[in-house]
Design an enzyme around this catalytic site. Structure first.
Site, PDB file in Angstrom:
ATOM      1  N   ASP A 181       0.857  -1.187   0.000  1.00 50.06           N
ATOM      2  CA  ASP A 181       0.000   0.000   0.000  1.00 50.06           C
ATOM      3  C   ASP A 181       0.892   1.236   0.000  1.00 50.06           C
ATOM      4  O   ASP A 181       2.008   1.212   0.540  1.00 50.06           O
ATOM      5  CB  ASP A 181      -0.902   0.019   1.242  1.00 50.06           C
ATOM      6  CG  ASP A 181      -1.922  -1.118   1.240  1.00 50.06           C
ATOM      7  OD1 ASP A 181      -2.402  -1.465   0.147  1.00 50.06           O
ATOM      8  OD2 ASP A 181      -2.221  -1.645   2.324  1.00 50.06           O
ATOM      9  N   ASP A 238      -7.182  -1.480  -4.414  1.00 50.64           N
ATOM     10  CA  ASP A 238      -8.259  -1.135  -3.484  1.00 50.64           C
ATOM     11  C   ASP A 238      -9.186  -0.089  -4.095  1.00 50.64           C
ATOM     12  O   ASP A 238     -10.413  -0.145  -3.928  1.00 50.64           O
ATOM     13  CB  ASP A 238      -7.679  -0.599  -2.172  1.00 50.64           C
ATOM     14  CG  ASP A 238      -6.811  -1.614  -1.454  1.00 50.64           C
ATOM     15  OD1 ASP A 238      -7.116  -2.815  -1.548  1.00 50.64           O
ATOM     16  OD2 ASP A 238      -5.834  -1.208  -0.800  1.00 50.64           O
TER      17      ASP A 238
END
Length: 201
Positions: free
Chosen positions: A153, A172
């Site tokens: 991330d 995401d």
């Protein structure tokens, strides 16, 4: 016995019902892509989304690591690139359950592809949604398989002074967009198009 007037009325009613069903079918079939178009929509969105996710992870992690940094501010107090490794799903769910998450992800991708293959003449928006969803799942699945179960991330958003949304990535984002499109598709699809037309007796 049924008189001629009654038969005429029945015939007129049948004609009206047939016309109404025909118009309804035509309205519901507007912008319904053919089989070829469906594939030309789903697969590029799916594959392109996976490529974009993996490229962005590699580019951001490689760039920041080459600078000896783990973060870079884009918009002060709002948006920042921040390296993070997530051993779970969104919001830390199932943290450390690598093989469980891998199994669920593989099952989800298979389900989406099967749903696409049997989607018939579903609307354009549905095929885009399925492509985005599959891309999002596959992007994070790649990390779980080939990055020791750690999802990369790097997007850090400050939604309130001192409060940060959990770091996320392009995969995401694709999943969130897919859910949003699915909700919009459900809301704006006419109810008459959500139910099969009644068969003529």
């Amino acid at each position: 016995m049924i008189n001629r007037g009654q038969r005429t009325a029945d015939s007129e009613q049948q004609i009206a019902d047939t016309a109404r069903c025909t118009l309804s079918a035509e309205r519901c079939n507007v912008r319904r892509p053919s089989s070829v178009i469906r594939h030309l929509i789903f697969w590029p969105v799916f594959i392109g989304g996976v490529i974009l996710d993996l490229w962005s992870k590699s580019a951001v992690f490689g760039w920041l690591e080459s600078r000896g940094q783990d973060g870079f501010t884009i918009i002060d107090g709002l948006l920042r690139l921040q390296l993070a490794l997530n051993p779970g799903a969104a919001f830390g769910i199932a943290e450390g359950q690598r093989w469980l998450l891998i199994t669920v992800s593989i099952a989800a991708v298979i389900a989406v592809v099967v749903l696409f293959l049997f989607s018939g003449r579903a609307g354009l928006l549905i095929h885009i949604t399925l492509g985005l969803f599959a891309a999002g799942v596959c992007g994070n699945l790649y990390d779980r398989l080939f990055n020791d179960g750690l999802v990369r991330d790097f997007i850090d958003v400050t939604y309130w002074p001192g409060r940060h949304w959990p770091a996320f990535n392009v995969a995401d984002s694709l999943l969130c967009i897919a859910v949003g499109l699915l909700i919009l598709s459900t809301i704006f699809t006419p109810k008459s198009c959500q139910k099969p037309l009644q068969q003529q007796k």
